[in-house]
Design a protein around this motif. Structure first.
Motif, PDB file in Angstrom:
ATOM      1  N   LEU A 133       0.830  -1.198   0.000  1.00  0.00           N
ATOM      2  CA  LEU A 133       0.000   0.000   0.000  1.00  0.00           C
ATOM      3  C   LEU A 133       0.871   1.258   0.000  1.00  0.00           C
ATOM      4  N   MET A 134       1.962   1.227   0.770  1.00  0.00           N
ATOM      5  CA  MET A 134       2.871   2.368   0.765  1.00  0.00           C
ATOM      6  C   MET A 134       3.474   2.589  -0.615  1.00  0.00           C
ATOM      7  N   ALA A 135       3.824   1.510  -1.305  1.00  0.00           N
ATOM      8  CA  ALA A 135       4.362   1.638  -2.658  1.00  0.00           C
ATOM      9  C   ALA A 135       3.338   2.287  -3.584  1.00  0.00           C
ATOM     10  N   LEU A 136       2.081   1.904  -3.432  1.00  0.00           N
ATOM     11  CA  LEU A 136       1.026   2.482  -4.253  1.00  0.00           C
ATOM     12  C   LEU A 136       0.853   3.964  -3.955  1.00  0.00           C
ATOM     13  N   VAL A 137       0.797   4.315  -2.669  1.00  0.00           N
ATOM     14  CA  VAL A 137       0.578   5.710  -2.285  1.00  0.00           C
ATOM     15  C   VAL A 137       1.729   6.600  -2.747  1.00  0.00           C
TER      16      VAL A 137
ATOM     17  N   MET B 285      -6.036  -5.122 -10.748  1.00  0.00           N
ATOM     18  CA  MET B 285      -5.149  -4.305  -9.920  1.00  0.00           C
ATOM     19  C   MET B 285      -4.835  -2.945 -10.553  1.00  0.00           C
ATOM     20  N   VAL B 286      -5.791  -2.345 -11.233  1.00  0.00           N
ATOM     21  CA  VAL B 286      -5.584  -1.009 -11.760  1.00  0.00           C
ATOM     22  C   VAL B 286      -6.177   0.000 -10.788  1.00  0.00           C
ATOM     23  N   GLY B 287      -5.799   1.265 -10.977  1.00  0.00           N
ATOM     24  CA  GLY B 287      -6.387   2.316 -10.173  1.00  0.00           C
ATOM     25  C   GLY B 287      -5.651   2.563  -8.894  1.00  0.00           C
ATOM     26  N   GLY B 288      -6.420   2.920  -7.851  1.00  0.00           N
ATOM     27  CA  GLY B 288      -5.811   3.369  -6.608  1.00  0.00           C
ATOM     28  C   GLY B 288      -5.954   2.374  -5.498  1.00  0.00           C
ATOM     29  N   LYS B 289      -6.154   2.869  -4.314  1.00  0.00           N
ATOM     30  CA  LYS B 289      -6.195   2.044  -3.098  1.00  0.00           C
ATOM     31  C   LYS B 289      -7.309   1.015  -3.222  1.00  0.00           C
ATOM     32  N   GLN B 290      -6.973  -0.219  -2.835  1.00  0.00           N
ATOM     33  CA  GLN B 290      -7.946  -1.305  -2.913  1.00  0.00           C
ATOM     34  C   GLN B 290      -8.760  -1.397  -1.642  1.00  0.00           C
TER      35      GLN B 290
END
Length: 230
Positions: free
Chosen positions: A114-118, A225-230
Motif C-alpha cells: 500500500l505504501m508503494a502504491l501511495v 489491480m488497476v487504479g488506486g487504493k484497494q
C-alpha cells in the motif's frame, strides 16, 4: 441468503471466491469506484460505518474485513473442512500455519504494498513544476531505503515458504491461500519483478486455474489491480 457488498477491483474478490469454493448461494451487490479518486462510493457507509468493502451480511450478522469474513465462512459453512484444518489442538502445526497466513496477508504483507502504491501516486500527482523534483526525490528515497527492501523481504519470505510446501498452510489448498492471493497479485501487478519469485508465479498460475476462482471473476469482474487504493 448470504449477501456480499462487493466493490469492483478490490479485496472482496476473495470473499466471492471463498463462497464459490464452498458452493454457497449468495446475492451480490456491486459498487463502482469514483473514477477520479478511485475510492468506494458513500453508499457503502449505509452498510458499514467505515464504508469499505467487502461486507458480508448473513441474517442479522454484518461483518467486514476479508480475513474475518473468510474465517467466519470456514467456521460456519465448511463442515467438510475443504478449506480449513480439521478441529485439532491450537498448537498443531497445520492450524498454526493456517492462522498465521490468514492474518499475515493484511497485517504484514499489504502495508508495504500500500505504501508503494501511495508513494507512486505522489510521484505522478499534479503539483507546481518547482515541487516535482522535491516530491520525486522524497519518493525515490523512501522507495530505495524502506519500501523496496521491505517488499523484497516479504516476497522472499513467501517464496521460501512455498518452496517448503505447495500451499501456504501446508500440503493442501485452504482459505489461507485465498487470503494470500491478493497481496501476491498486488505485488505482481505493481511492485516486483516476479521473475525473481518463481514459486509465487506458480502459485498465481495455480489459483487462476481453479474453477471457483474463475466463477468468482465471472460474477464480480476480473481482478486487474488497476487504479488506486484497494
Amino acid at each position: 441468503m448470504i449477501k456480499v457488498h462487493h466493490l469492483e477491483q478490490s479485496r472482496s474478490h476473495r470473499v466471492l471466491w471463498m463462497l464459490e469454493e464452498l458452493g454457497l448461494d449468495y446475492e451480490l451487490v456491486c459498487y463502482k469506484r469514483d473514477p477520479d479518486t478511485w475510492l468506494a462510493p458513500p453508499a457503502l457507509r449505509q452498510v458499514h460505518p467505515l464504508g469499505k468493502s467487502p461486507v458480508l451480511q448473513d441474517g442479522d450478522l454484518v461483518l467486514a474485513e476479508s480475513g474475518a469474513i473468510l474465517d467466519y465462512l470456514a467456521d460456519r459453512y465448511d463442515g467438510q473442512r475443504l478449506l480449513s484444518p480439521e478441529p485439532m489442538p491450537a498448537q498443531a502445526p497445520e492450524r498454526v500455519r493456517y492462522r498465521y497466513w490468514l492474518h499475515y496477508a493484511e497485517g504484514s504483507a499489504m502495508p508495504p504494498l500500500l505504501m508503494a502504491l501511495v508513494f507512486g501516486r505522489v510521484r505522478s500527482a499534479p503539483m507546481p513544476f518547482f515541487a516535482k523534483p522535491i516530491a520525486k526525490g522524497i519518493v525515490d528515497k523512501v522507495m530505495k531505503t524502506f519500501i523496496g527492501p521491505q517488499l523484497r523481504l516479504h516476497l522472499g519470505w513467501m517464496e521460501r515458504e512455498l518452496g517448503e510446501h505447495p500451499w501456504f498452510a501446508g500440503e493442501r489448498f485452504s482459505a489461507a491461500d485465498i487470503q494470500m492471493s491478493f497481496p501476491v497479485q498486488a505485488a505482481a501487478a505493481r511492485a516486483a519483478n516476479m521473475a525473481d519469485y518463481p514459486k509465487l508465479q506458480d502459485f498465481l498460475r495455480r489459483v487462476g486455474e481453479r474453477q471457483a476462482y474463475q466463477r468468482a471473476e465471472a460474477r464480480g469482474g476480473v481482478l486487474t489491480m488497476v487504479g488506486g487504493k484497494q
